[in-house]
Structure formats: C-alpha cells, structure tokens
Design a protein around this motif. Structure first.
Motif, PDB file in Angstrom:
ATOM      1  N   GLN A  68       0.804  -1.223   0.000  1.00  0.00           N
ATOM      2  CA  GLN A  68       0.000   0.000   0.000  1.00  0.00           C
ATOM      3  C   GLN A  68       0.840   1.279   0.000  1.00  0.00           C
ATOM      4  O   GLN A  68       0.290   2.378   0.015  1.00  0.00           O
ATOM      5  CB  GLN A  68      -0.937  -0.002   1.211  1.00  0.00           C
ATOM      6  CG  GLN A  68      -2.012  -1.070   1.159  1.00  0.00           C
ATOM      7  CD  GLN A  68      -3.012  -0.850   0.033  1.00  0.00           C
ATOM      8  OE1 GLN A  68      -3.465   0.267  -0.211  1.00  0.00           O
ATOM      9  NE2 GLN A  68      -3.351  -1.928  -0.671  1.00  0.00           N
ATOM     10  N   GLY A  69       2.161   1.147  -0.014  1.00  0.00           N
ATOM     11  CA  GLY A  69       3.015   2.322  -0.073  1.00  0.00           C
ATOM     12  C   GLY A  69       3.196   3.047   1.237  1.00  0.00           C
ATOM     13  O   GLY A  69       3.766   4.148   1.273  1.00  0.00           O
ATOM     14  N   GLU A  70       2.763   2.428   2.330  1.00  0.00           N
ATOM     15  CA  GLU A  70       2.836   3.119   3.623  1.00  0.00           C
ATOM     16  C   GLU A  70       4.257   3.200   4.180  1.00  0.00           C
ATOM     17  O   GLU A  70       4.512   3.941   5.137  1.00  0.00           O
ATOM     18  CB  GLU A  70       1.906   2.440   4.639  1.00  0.00           C
ATOM     19  CG  GLU A  70       2.416   1.130   5.240  1.00  0.00           C
ATOM     20  CD  GLU A  70       2.267  -0.067   4.305  1.00  0.00           C
ATOM     21  OE1 GLU A  70       2.643  -1.174   4.699  1.00  0.00           O
ATOM     22  OE2 GLU A  70       1.755   0.115   3.166  1.00  0.00           O
ATOM     23  N   LYS A  71       5.194   2.471   3.576  1.00  0.00           N
ATOM     24  CA  LYS A  71       6.573   2.483   4.074  1.00  0.00           C
ATOM     25  C   LYS A  71       7.492   3.378   3.245  1.00  0.00           C
ATOM     26  O   LYS A  71       8.709   3.380   3.440  1.00  0.00           O
ATOM     27  CB  LYS A  71       7.122   1.049   4.111  1.00  0.00           C
ATOM     28  CG  LYS A  71       6.418   0.137   5.099  1.00  0.00           C
ATOM     29  CD  LYS A  71       7.051  -1.253   5.121  1.00  0.00           C
ATOM     30  CE  LYS A  71       6.443  -2.128   6.217  1.00  0.00           C
ATOM     31  NZ  LYS A  71       5.036  -2.465   5.955  1.00  0.00           N
ATOM     32  N   VAL A  72       6.915   4.164   2.324  1.00  0.00           N
ATOM     33  CA  VAL A  72       7.735   4.971   1.417  1.00  0.00           C
ATOM     34  C   VAL A  72       8.654   5.919   2.186  1.00  0.00           C
ATOM     35  O   VAL A  72       9.841   6.056   1.865  1.00  0.00           O
ATOM     36  CB  VAL A  72       6.854   5.760   0.440  1.00  0.00           C
ATOM     37  CG1 VAL A  72       7.681   6.800  -0.315  1.00  0.00           C
ATOM     38  CG2 VAL A  72       6.185   4.821  -0.550  1.00  0.00           C
ATOM     39  N   GLU A  73       8.129   6.599   3.190  1.00  0.00           N
ATOM     40  CA  GLU A  73       8.937   7.588   3.892  1.00  0.00           C
ATOM     41  C   GLU A  73      10.183   6.961   4.518  1.00  0.00           C
ATOM     42  O   GLU A  73      11.232   7.608   4.628  1.00  0.00           O
ATOM     43  CB  GLU A  73       8.104   8.290   4.977  1.00  0.00           C
ATOM     44  CG  GLU A  73       6.786   8.890   4.488  1.00  0.00           C
ATOM     45  CD  GLU A  73       6.975  10.021   3.480  1.00  0.00           C
ATOM     46  OE1 GLU A  73       8.091  10.571   3.395  1.00  0.00           O
ATOM     47  OE2 GLU A  73       5.999  10.345   2.777  1.00  0.00           O
ATOM     48  N   GLU A  74      10.072   5.706   4.913  1.00  0.00           N
ATOM     49  CA  GLU A  74      11.205   5.004   5.518  1.00  0.00           C
ATOM     50  C   GLU A  74      12.350   4.822   4.522  1.00  0.00           C
ATOM     51  O   GLU A  74      13.525   4.857   4.890  1.00  0.00           O
ATOM     52  CB  GLU A  74      10.737   3.650   6.037  1.00  0.00           C
ATOM     53  CG  GLU A  74      11.828   2.775   6.632  1.00  0.00           C
ATOM     54  CD  GLU A  74      11.305   1.411   7.074  1.00  0.00           C
ATOM     55  OE1 GLU A  74      12.140   0.517   7.290  1.00  0.00           O
ATOM     56  OE2 GLU A  74      10.071   1.249   7.185  1.00  0.00           O
ATOM     57  N   PHE A  75      12.014   4.631   3.243  1.00  0.00           N
ATOM     58  CA  PHE A  75      13.036   4.284   2.257  1.00  0.00           C
ATOM     59  C   PHE A  75      13.380   5.410   1.289  1.00  0.00           C
ATOM     60  O   PHE A  75      14.416   5.356   0.626  1.00  0.00           O
ATOM     61  CB  PHE A  75      12.564   3.068   1.443  1.00  0.00           C
ATOM     62  CG  PHE A  75      12.417   1.815   2.253  1.00  0.00           C
ATOM     63  CD1 PHE A  75      13.531   1.098   2.654  1.00  0.00           C
ATOM     64  CD2 PHE A  75      11.170   1.355   2.642  1.00  0.00           C
ATOM     65  CE1 PHE A  75      13.408  -0.060   3.402  1.00  0.00           C
ATOM     66  CE2 PHE A  75      11.024   0.200   3.392  1.00  0.00           C
ATOM     67  CZ  PHE A  75      12.145  -0.510   3.770  1.00  0.00           C
ATOM     68  N   ALA A  76      12.521   6.424   1.169  1.00  0.00           N
ATOM     69  CA  ALA A  76      12.736   7.474   0.162  1.00  0.00           C
ATOM     70  C   ALA A  76      13.043   8.822   0.785  1.00  0.00           C
ATOM     71  O   ALA A  76      12.844   9.870   0.147  1.00  0.00           O
ATOM     72  CB  ALA A  76      11.505   7.574  -0.736  1.00  0.00           C
ATOM     73  N   GLY A  77      13.538   8.828   1.998  1.00  0.00           N
ATOM     74  CA  GLY A  77      13.782  10.083   2.696  1.00  0.00           C
ATOM     75  C   GLY A  77      14.819  10.975   2.042  1.00  0.00           C
ATOM     76  O   GLY A  77      14.819  12.193   2.244  1.00  0.00           O
ATOM     77  N   LYS A  78      15.703  10.402   1.236  1.00  0.00           N
ATOM     78  CA  LYS A  78      16.748  11.222   0.595  1.00  0.00           C
ATOM     79  C   LYS A  78      16.188  12.049  -0.559  1.00  0.00           C
ATOM     80  O   LYS A  78      16.840  12.993  -1.027  1.00  0.00           O
ATOM     81  CB  LYS A  78      17.870  10.333   0.077  1.00  0.00           C
ATOM     82  CG  LYS A  78      17.487   9.488  -1.131  1.00  0.00           C
ATOM     83  CD  LYS A  78      18.704   8.824  -1.774  1.00  0.00           C
ATOM     84  CE  LYS A  78      18.303   8.127  -3.078  1.00  0.00           C
ATOM     85  NZ  LYS A  78      19.464   7.590  -3.816  1.00  0.00           N
TER      86      LYS A  78
END
Length: 796
Positions: free
Chosen positions: A478-488
C-alpha cells in the motif's frame, strides 16, 4: 535528491537526443561492466528448450508435476509464529523450506516477507538459500521461479530506481522513455536475484472509480498496446532472451476485462459484451502475446457472471488457442480459493481446483495453504477429474519459462555484478520520465511559469509527502513504508525550496492525511493557519489529491475530491491570491466544485521519487510541460464516459435534444495538455481521397511551433467511421501518435501510414472483425479530411 543543475539546464537537448543516445549509453555501460556471465551467456534455442523440457517432464512423478504448479509467498518459509508473517530480521526456516520445496515439490515463490523492501544483498542471500534447497535437496534439481510486482521500478528493492506509475508514463507518450524505464527495472530486478516481474498492466483504464486506474496506461487500447510492447521489450529484450542476466520475464495482467466492474469496486462483477471485450480490452493483450511475453496473470474478478479463473472459453479457447499464447498462466492472489469462499461456484476447495486447472490455469498463486492445493490436485488427477494431459501442458509451460530464464545454469544473480544499480544515470532517467509526464491542464492568463523571485505558500496534504508521490506498490503493497526508504528524495515542498530558496517559501499543510490509518482519513487541523499565511505571499501552490492505495483498500463511494480539500481550495481562492493547483492523484478526482477558482492546474499523477524535482522545474520554467491526458477527466459523477463513445452520447446537433446538462462535457478531454509555447497544425493531406481496397493510406501533417519557447508536442491522429452497419461506430478512435520537439518558429511534416484492414475495422455483434467500405474522416489537431474506402474490387 534534486536533479543536477547542469542536467536541468540541458534537459531539452537531452530529451531531443534521447532516442539516439540511449543505445550508445547502453553499449558503453555493457562494455564498462564487463561481466563474465553476460559475456558468456548464450540463449538456448526454442528447439533445445523443448527437448530439455520433454526430457525432464518424462522423469517427473505426478506429485512433482503438481508441485511445479504451486506458488507460495515468502512468509510461508520464513521463521515466524505462523505462515502469515515472519520475524525481523528475516531468516528462512530450514524445516518449512524442506517441507514445501522437497516434500511438496513447490516450484515457485513470490512476494516479500512482512510486506517490506529488502536490499539487493538480502535478496541475494534469501533467494540463494531457496535455490540451494531446490537444486541440491530435491530429486530432479529444478530451480524455483521467483516473482515480484516491480511495476514502476524494482519497487521491492531498497535503493532501486522508482519511476512514475504507468498512468504517468502513458501521459508522457514517449515510447523510448517507457522502454528505457523497463530496461532499468529489469536490470535492478535481476540485481535482486529476481527473474520474474508481474508487469505490465494492460487493463483498459476506462473507469476512473477503479482503485487500480493508475496502474494502467489509460483508456485507449492503441496507447496501451504501443506502450505495453515497449515495456515488454525493455523487460525481456529485443529477442525476448530473458535468460540474459539483465532481463526478466514479464507478466501480462490482468487477463481480461478487469477494471470495468459495474460497481467501480475492485474484484466485483463486470458485464462486457463479446464485441466490447474484443474491440477494447483484447487488443493490448493480443499485441503483447505477439511481442513474445513469457507469462500472463488472470483477472481476479467476474465477467458476465463467470469468474475468469473458471472461464475455459477465454483462458483456453481465446488465449491459448486463438491467440496462440505458449507461456505460463498464473492466478492472482488466492484466486482459486476464492472460487469456493467468495464467488461460490465451487462447493469445496477441491472442486475449485478442478474448475480452475481445467479452465486453463497453469500455476496457482496459493499463497499460504499449499497442502490443500497439492493434495487436492493429485487426487483429482487420480480420480480422472483432471486429465494428465492438462497437467503436462501446464508443467511444460512452467519449465519452458525456467529454461528460458537460464535458471538451471544460473539460479541467482549477484548484486556485485550490477554496478549501475541505483546510479545517477538511472535516477536521471526517472526524472526525465516524470518531467515529460507532467500535464498542464489549465494556465489562465499565462500565470505559469512562475518567476523564481516569487514568494509562494506551499500547502495541501500532498505538499510534503514522498508516499503520495510514489503511490502504492512502492517498498510495500500500500506504499505506507515509502517515507522510511525514500527520505533522501525531495517532496514537492523540498524541491520548491531548493528551486527558489527557502526564504521565498512558506509551508502550512492546511489538511493532513492520517498516515498511520486508512488512506482516506484526513484532518483539517491547520486550515485557518494556511489561509492566514496566504496573505503574505504572491502565489499559492496547492497540492491536493490522494494518499496511496491499491486494490480493495482503494475502493471509494465518492469520486469528488474530499470535503476537507475542497474547503481548503475554496478558502484559499477567497483570499484573492492566485492559486496553482497541483494534482497528485491516482485517478481523476472530481474538481468541478472549485476548479473555476483556480488560475492554473497541473496534473503530476504518481510521478515517483523525482516527481517533486520535475514539478518544481515545470512550475518555474526550467522544463516546458509536454504531457497529455491518457484518460478523460470527468466533470460530474454521472458522466464518466471515455473519449471512445457513441454519437448518441454527445447529443450535439440532434433535433429536439434539450438535455444539454447531460451532454458529454468532461472537465478536460482525453489527449489534452498545454505547453508554455503554442503549436499550429496545417497542410493535412491524404495520399488518396478514394482508397482502393487493399491499399494503405498515407496521412501527412505539418506542425509549427508558433510560440517563443522550445517545446514538445504529441501529434495524435484520430479516425472516425462516419457510418457502419449493425454496430454504431465510435465518435473517433486514436490510430497513431508521435512526440516531436520543435524550436520557436520551426516546422516539421510528419507522415503516418494507416492499414484499413487493421486501423479501420470494428468488431461486430458476433465478435468478428469487420472492415466496411464507405466514408471516413481523419482528424489531427484542428485539421480534418475525409476519404472513401472503396468496395473490394474497386467499385463504390
């Protein structure tokens, strides 16, 4: 990460040269890596693959064959308290692996444990362990076929390059960029030791209510066919040599008619005539089969009351026999089980297995209770309810894919052999696609592009979120973990701050999503503060849209944009400051309650990790927008027609027609998209105004950049069949498109060739293609010309 400034300054030149430079860049990259495996790879011939498949098949027991037809999810063999989740850090359970792979002979594994991305090194370790068990502890040493949904980049691999979702790629109308994105995805997927990608989506995106609308290439069968072929070539290579260590097997999905249910909700019934199925839904799959795609995934829903997984006429009769598909047919998640538990066409699980396998299913995405499937199918064969020949056909297809992928020789690929993984060059390709996908829908008074000295308020729930830029199938389902991996990477806010300086930017969200809860939950907790902040700026940049979602969690009841976001838009407009509306959404949410109060509207779809950078460059003039809508943007909830519709649905010019409120009147038409320059069309010409039967028609058009800026234009050729027999003709259909770059004052003449037997045919009520003599019209831009197709034999 902001695209390098030197890259941005020369973007237009780079886009102009992309078709020329990509092959040489690819050649240089291949030369520089000098991988021994790639250098020594020699694909097996079809004859050699067939020979090896038959030799192996002859050695297999019934139980071993059935095991090859079973696919389980990774959590089943991960260490954990149950089959549905694993402990972190993830490790595999030797006992469970032995039971599944050795005792039950399971042939395929999919997905990622605990719904989260893994590094290439972790994937290498995990899949290496799985292949060790399969190829060292089993009797016949058959490798596992591992598959994952890598639908806009290697989405389940940490550090991989994520591209715009398919709907944005369709907006770019750029075949070369679509193909390049697929090439990079294949490279980075193989860098993760994964050889099978559940992509592309070839569904007709004709219903904006669908929660998977954004996974499609839009509402036009021709665009879907063209871009689908490019994606397959990118994944599989020009000759479909998927055994190459930089290529993967593609999977066409979801066969057939998936995204047009009556309710608009995911996996609910559709009612589609045979004529409509063949005219609008089938062509992309036909083109993809002809392009050599190796596998196909089945529609999870129901057509005309029949679940697709039991539909022998479509799975075997149409797909395997008529289209000649020789590849592997796999179910979607748990769909054979659902024939019993949800769709109720089977009284038991065992009956469900019988119905699906006899219909033409080759592999079941089980994904958990594999014992039920394996034991049940073995019993069905012994009872004579499933023929041995059907089992052999399924296993033959599976083994053919495994041999084609070179898995027997190289079951895993080492990430150290992929030095371009996550490279700057790959990131620039993603940025490039995002930049070309952005679609300028409205630009009242030429407010855009903005001056870099403009003071702006950036607001809205999508303004400071990497999750909303990427959408679902991004590091997690569902894309809920995006912030964890795309913070850069840069959100819209961060990209604008870097573009014009933080001193020129104020930020107040105004409305916020509940990122921990259901995707549609919103809070208007800082709306007053946003309205107050607007008083001190020149322009408001309002980022509205949707949070990430897909499949059932994305079902909705109201296509209008939410009440909170609508109120925020209205209140900001009431300040008197110009508002630039940025739409960051997976489907076209209705805006008619406030769109007239917006000075500009920019659609960015789901642009991926570099979408914020691309948007900032469009807003402030570094990039001239060139995207075109791949769907019709509706104005009202009771007017969801696509551009492919019948004359009676327009009402125009009809005697006595009075209900003009219900006329076809979209917010923006299919193919709409503005530029910072202007283009003029002229000199439309046809090779013949009376075309003899069997001859081709050449259509020429001149396009001129009449503005002050260099820009790209998508030239779109439509045809209209003015009269047809039996079936009412569509108002118009897209037949060709091409994207060109023009300098100010520059003109180009383009020529298109139409084959009447293919491009002017329609499907009749018996589901057969028909070409009729008579009058047709060609439409390009504001230019129209008619011609007559003569009867077979040359007479009128």
């Amino acid at each position: 990460m902001k695209a390098p400034k030197t890259y941005v300054k020369h973007l237009v030149l780079a886009l102009l040269l992309v078709a020329v430079t990509l092959p040489s860049v690819e050649a240089q990259r291949r030369s520089s890596t000098k991988k021994a495996a790639a250098a020594t790879y020699t694909p097996l011939s079809e004859a050699e693959i067939a020979k090896r498949v038959e030799a192996l098949l002859a050695q297999m027991t019934l139980e071993e064959k059935v095991g090859q037809m079973a696919q389980i999810t990774l959590d089943v063999i991960g260490k954990g308290d149950n089959r549905y989740s694993s402990h972190e850090p993830l490790s595999l359970d030797p006992t469970e692996m032995r039971k599944a792979l050795v005792e039950y002979h399971i042939g395929s594994v999919l997905n990622t444990a605990n719904n989260r991305a893994r590094t290439p090194q972790v994937w290498y370790q995990l899949i290496g362990q799985i292949q060790d068990v399969a190829m060292k502890q089993t009797r016949l040493k058959i490798p596992i076929l591992y598959g994952v949904d890598e639908i806009h980049g290697a989405t389940y691999t940490v550090g991989a390059t994520l591209f715009p979702q398919q709907i944005g790629q369709a907006a770019s109308r750029n075949r070369e960029l679509v193909r390049r994105g697929a090439e990079i995805t294949a490279y980075e997927t193989r860098a993760s030791s994964i050889p099978w990608n559940f992509s592309p989506v070839l569904d007709l995106g004709a219903d904006p209510r669908s929660p998977r609308h954004w996974e499609t290439f839009g509402e036009d069968p021709y665009i879907i066919s063209e871009l689908g072929k490019e994606m397959i070539r990118g994944y599989e290579g020009e000759q479909n040599q998927v055994g190459h260590p930089e290529k993967v097997a593609s999977s066409l999905k979801h066969f057939l008619g998936y995204q047009v249910p009556v309710s608009g909700k995911d996996r609910t019934p559709a009612y589609i005539s045979d004529e409509a199925l063949r005219e609008y839904h089938l062509p992309p799959f036909r083109a993809a089969v002809e392009a050599g795609a190796h596998t196909l995934m089945v529609n999870s829903a129901i057509i005309n009351g029949v679940p697709m997984h039991t539909n022998h006429a479509l799975l075997t009769g149409l797909l395997k026999e008529e289209l000649g598909f020789k590849g592997l047919v796999v179910t979607d998640w748990q769909d054979i089980e659902f024939l019993h538990t949800r769709d109720r066409v089977a009284a038991t699980h065992k009956e469900a297995i019988m119905l699906a396998i006899n219909a033409g299913i080759d592999m079941s995405m089980i994904p958990y209770q594999y014992e039920t499937f394996c034991n049940g199918l073995v019993e069905l064969v012994k009872e004579g309810k499933v023929k041995q020949e059907r089992i052999d056909d399924a296993v033959r297809r599976i083994l053919r894919v495994k041999y084609a992928l070179n898995l027997f020789e190289r079951p895993v690929t080492n990430p150290k052999d992929y030095p371009q993984f996550g490279s700057k060059a790959f990131e620039q390709a993603s940025y490039q696609m995002a930049a070309e996908s952005i679609t300028l829908l409205k630009n009242e008074g030429g407010i855009l592009p903005l001056s870099k000295g403009t003071n702006v308020l950036v607001t809205g729930p999508n303004a400071n979120s990497m999750r909303t830029l990427n959408g679902a199938w991004s590091y997690s389902w569902q894309g809920e973990k995006v912030e964890e991996f795309a913070g850069k990477n840069n959100t819209i806010l961060e990209a604008i701050q870097k573009e014009i300086g933080a001193q020129h930017v104020q930020y107040v969200p105004g409305v916020s999503y509940n990122m921990e809860g259901k995707y549609w939950e919103e809070a208007a907790d800082r709306m007053d503060e946003a309205v107050a902040a607007a008083q001190g700026v020149d322009v408001i940049i309002l980022a509205l849209g949707e949070n990430s979602y897909t499949e059932k969690p994305g079902d909705l009841h109201d296509l209008y944009l939410t009440e909170q976001q609508t109120e925020l838009a209205r209140r900001l407009a009431a300040t008197g400051k110009p508002v630039v509306l940025v739409l960051n959404e997976g489907r076209p949410r209705l805006l008619s309650r406030f769109e007239q109060q917006m000075q500009a509207v920019v659609q960015i779809y789901l642009p991926g990790n570099f979408g914020g950078d691309a948007l900032a460059d469009v807003l402030f003039g570094d990039v001239n927008p060139s995207g075109k809508l791949p769907y019709t943007y509706p104005r009202f909830p009771n007017s969801l027609l696509t551009y492919i519709h019948k004359p009676s649905e327009e009402q125009k010019g009809q005697e006595g027609a009075y209900n003009y409120e219900a006329d076809f009147n979209p917010q923006w038409a299919f193919g709409h998209g503005l530029s910072y320059t202007t283009f003029a069309y002229s000199k439309l010409s046809l090779s013949k105004e009376e075309l003899p039967w069997g001859e081709q028609l050449t259509v020429s058009i001149t396009v001129t950049n009449t503005g002050q800026r260099e820009g790209k234009e998508v030239v779109q050729l439509f045809t209209s069949d003015l009269y047809a027999s039996g079936i009412t003709p569509d108002v118009k259909r897209l037949r060709r498109f091409e994207k060109i770059l023009l300098k100010p004052g520059e003109s180009k003449t383009l020529s298109f060739t139409l084959n009447p037997q293919q491009d002017l045919s329609f499907t009749n009520s018996q589901g057969k293609p028909v070409v009729e003599a008579g009058e047709f019209e060609v439409l390009i831009g504001d230019q129209k010309k008619r011609f007559r197709l003569l009867e077979n034999g040359g007479a009128n």
